[in-house]
Scaffold this active site. Structure first.
Site, PDB file in Angstrom:
ATOM      1  N   GLU A  60       0.818  -1.225   0.000  1.00 17.42           N
ATOM      2  CA  GLU A  60       0.000   0.000   0.000  1.00 17.42           C
ATOM      3  C   GLU A  60       0.845   1.266   0.000  1.00 17.42           C
ATOM      4  O   GLU A  60       0.456   2.278  -0.592  1.00 17.42           O
ATOM      5  CB  GLU A  60      -0.946   0.003   1.210  1.00 17.42           C
ATOM      6  CG  GLU A  60      -2.076  -1.023   1.138  1.00 17.42           C
ATOM      7  CD  GLU A  60      -1.659  -2.422   1.577  1.00 17.42           C
ATOM      8  OE1 GLU A  60      -0.508  -2.595   2.020  1.00 17.42           O
ATOM      9  OE2 GLU A  60      -2.485  -3.340   1.474  1.00 17.42           O
ATOM     10  N   HIS A 129     -11.436  -4.398   8.636  1.00 11.92           N
ATOM     11  CA  HIS A 129     -12.416  -4.560   7.561  1.00 11.92           C
ATOM     12  C   HIS A 129     -13.727  -3.862   7.891  1.00 11.92           C
ATOM     13  O   HIS A 129     -14.692  -3.998   7.156  1.00 11.92           O
ATOM     14  CB  HIS A 129     -12.681  -6.048   7.297  1.00 11.92           C
ATOM     15  CG  HIS A 129     -11.440  -6.827   6.973  1.00 11.92           C
ATOM     16  ND1 HIS A 129     -10.518  -7.187   7.921  1.00 11.92           N
ATOM     17  CD2 HIS A 129     -10.967  -7.289   5.791  1.00 11.92           C
ATOM     18  CE1 HIS A 129      -9.536  -7.854   7.347  1.00 11.92           C
ATOM     19  NE2 HIS A 129      -9.780  -7.921   6.046  1.00 11.92           N
TER      20      HIS A 129
END
Lengths: 325, 327
Positions: A60, A129
């Site tokens: 990322e 999440h």
């Protein structure tokens, strides 16, 4: 015109912007061959090829960092981070560079970068999440933070975000990806950044909210209207810089404010909204401002999530307390 | 490489560029105690051969990115000296309008894309810029300079992997000066592993040379940049060198006892500027008179830059609120 879910509307926005502007490039994990874990980029690789729909390594920091490099070199990258909780490995580049290049270059560089990520709770995942980290991004000068609440807005806001000269953090409520469909126009249209939407008009109390909480608040407002409480709902859409005028004029009219977000309460977006109300229209208030938010906890697994996530019942209770003050 | 292999004017140019960086850094040292430069400075005295040997192969359209120790890279890439001096003095005529200081130099006209002190963080930005160049079919090579500690940051491996995967026109230049702030390599990295081997492990061509020998740097960099320009992918170059001054500031730091005076002295014996001067003279490529003239011209340019910086205004208060969002 077609009836689209939010994730289909996002796909349409990406497809149409990529077709119209060859500077628009998508990069991220699983965005190409796979079509994205939530299917937001499905079909784009076939249409635009691997140089414009780039399957990246699982990295990322490099995804956002290279997207910053692309943005200052003439492209309009749209970086996808697979879940909001994974953004922090790329946060260095959002915080240290994306938001600062304009200043460092005396206004010469724009950073027309969009970082998209599925956001928030509601898919029975947990922790990384199901996080709601928008306030962390709002606190970074130079960033814009957008959270849509409908398929129509998602498409129009994403098109505006891609065209915007500044870096935009575009957070997509997972629970809304497929929750409902609505009519979404074909072709490009824009929902301007920085403009709130009045979801319903009312005279007794203003609910200021955004994202996945809008439909929760609509259910609450429906119930309250049956009791005779006339609630106005302001959907910020652009969480920062937010539409202070819309907040002020609504609260000045109703005299009561309830702020609803799923993110943790302390130092959240609600605190900034409350401060804005206090600064701009304190003397219009008939009751203290209330916040209905997630608790100051880490998003838990499914069963406990039900207790953390604001519900219509919690919103109704808060409105009752405010009305009875 | 023998100097005779190289055209004389190139050798003299390398000398002039190194001397210019050296004199500018020494000028900053001299002026720093006046307390008018209210800005941290990370000086590159002793490391001049690397920026000069690399940037000699670059055109203004090519990109360079750097870190906190960036004066040499900025100047070697053709960055405006007056704007740099004014920036260090915090003046509105600076290359960042007095908002960025020594660690955020920028000169777009010269292709000096960005510098920033977050170690290793300009590496993926350079990779992204190179990706954009390929997509836009621009004939451009991107060079990213960083130090030995940057290879300890995860993003460096992420970026090298991505650059190899996409065969991008990037040259990664590691200036291994053996210290991160005051921690020696021996406490930070395994001594049996050379830095350039990290890139080899990613399948990237990776080479190592003496970073105080500008001719060696020039030779290696030329091949890597030419390779990138031909579309044959990235290269990693490790150049061993040494920082003469303290990590941040104009002074010596031997009193900290993190490194010995013997070690510093040994490296000063291998001064990149003096080493080239010796060769230029012994191989008859330059004369002492010619060198004196070069130094005198640099001194004049430098004095002008300092005068310009000191005479310039500080930014107005309204600049504080500008350039946060695009107008």
């Amino acid at each position: 015109m077609a009836r689209l879910s939010m994730v289909e509307a996002i796909n349409a926005a990406l497809r149409e912007k990529m077709a119209a502007d060859d500077r628009v490039v998508i990069l991220g994990e699983d965005v190409g061959v796979d079509g994205g874990v939530f299917r937001a980029t499905v079909g784009l690789l076939d249409q635009f090829g691997p140089w414009r729909v780039i399957d990246t390594p699982l990295a990322e920091n490099c995804i956002v960092g290279s997207a910053v490099g692309m943005a200052i070199s003439g492209l309009r990258p749209v970086a996808e981070i697979q879940f909001e909780g994974f953004m922090f490995k790329g946060f260095d580049h959002i915080y240290s560079h994306a938001s600062r290049m304009l200043r460092r270059s005396q206004g010469v560089y724009n950073v027309p970068l969009v970082v998209r990520a599925p956001y928030g709770a509601g898919v029975r995942a947990l922790e990384h999440h199901s996080d709601a980290p928008e306030a962390l991004f709002c606190h970074v000068p130079g960033l814009k933070v957008v959270i849509p609440s409908t398929p129509y807005d998602a498409k129009g806001l994403l098109i505006s975000s891609i065209e915007d000269p500044d870096p935009v953090i575009f957070l997509e409520p997972k629970r809304l990806y497929r929750l409902f469909k609505e009519e979404v126009p074909d072709g490009e249209y824009r929902v301007p950044l920085g403009e709130a939407r009045i979801v319903r008009e009312g005279n007794d109390l203003s609910i200021i909210t955004y994202g996945g909480m809008v439909s929760v608040c609509e259910r609450a407002a429906q119930h309250l209207s049956e009791e005779g409480v006339d609630v106005e709902i302001v959907d910020l859409r652009t969480v920062w810089p937010f539409d202070a005028e819309a907040i002020t004029s609504s609260v000045s009219k109703t005299g009561r404010a309830t702020i609803v977000h799923e993110a943790p309460r302390s130092f959240g977006v609600g605190a900034e909204i409350a401060a804005t109300i206090a600064e701009r229209c304190l003397l219009s208030l008939l009751a203290p401002i209330k916040r209905v938010t997630g608790y100051d906890v880490i998003p838990p697994l499914a069963k406990l999530e039900e207790y953390n996530y604001p519900t219509a019942d919690r919103v109704i209770r808060a409105v009752h307390e405010t009305m009875q003050f | 490489m023998q100097l005779v292999m190289m055209e004389a004017h190139i050798a003299r140019k390398l000398h002039e560029q190194m001397l210019r960086i050296r004199m500018v850094e020494e000028k900053i040292c001299e002026l720093y105690s006046e307390q008018e430069m209210r800005c941290p400075v990370h000086l590159c005295v002793g490391q001049e051969a690397i920026p000069v040997g690399v940037c000699a192969h670059l055109a203004p359209k090519d990109y360079v990115l750097s870190g906190h120790r960036s004066h040499g890279h900025y100047l070697a890439k053709g960055g405006d000296l007056k704007a740099m001096m004014a920036e260090i003095y915090g003046k509105v005529t600076g290359c960042c309008m007095g908002k960025g200081g020594s660690m955020h130099l920028i000169d777009l006209a010269a292709g000096f894309l960005a510098a920033t002190p977050i170690v290793g963080s300009t590496v993926p930005i350079g990779v992204g810029a190179a990706l954009a160049s390929v997509m836009r079919r621009e004939d451009r090579v991107t060079v990213v300079f960083f130090g030995d500690a940057a290879v300890e940051e995860g993003v460096l491996c992420e970026s090298i992997n991505f650059a190899v995967l996409k065969r991008l026109p990037v040259v990664f230049v590691c200036e291994n000066n053996a210290y991160s702030v005051n921690s020696p390599l021996s406490v930070r990295q395994p001594q049996e592993r050379e830095i350039y081997e990290i890139a080899l492990g990613h399948g990237m061509e990776s080479l190592q040379a003496d970073g105080n020998d500008v001719i060696a740097v020039y030779g290696l960099a030329g091949k890597a940049i030419d390779k990138a320009r031909r579309g044959n992918g990235p290269t990693f170059l490790e150049f061993k060198t040494y920082r003469w001054l303290e990590h941040c500031g104009p002074n010596d730091d031997c009193h900290l006892e993190c490194r010995s005076e013997t070690e510093l002295y040994k490296w000063k014996e291998r001064c990149p500027v003096r080493m080239l001067e010796g060769r230029l003279l012994s191989e008859g490529v330059a004369t002492p008179e010619g060198m004196r003239l070069v130094a005198a011209n640099i001194a004049t340019e430098m004095e002008e830059a300092v005068r310009f910086a000191k005479a310039s205004a500080f930014p107005d208060p309204d600049l504080l609120l500008k350039h946060i969002y695009a107008p």
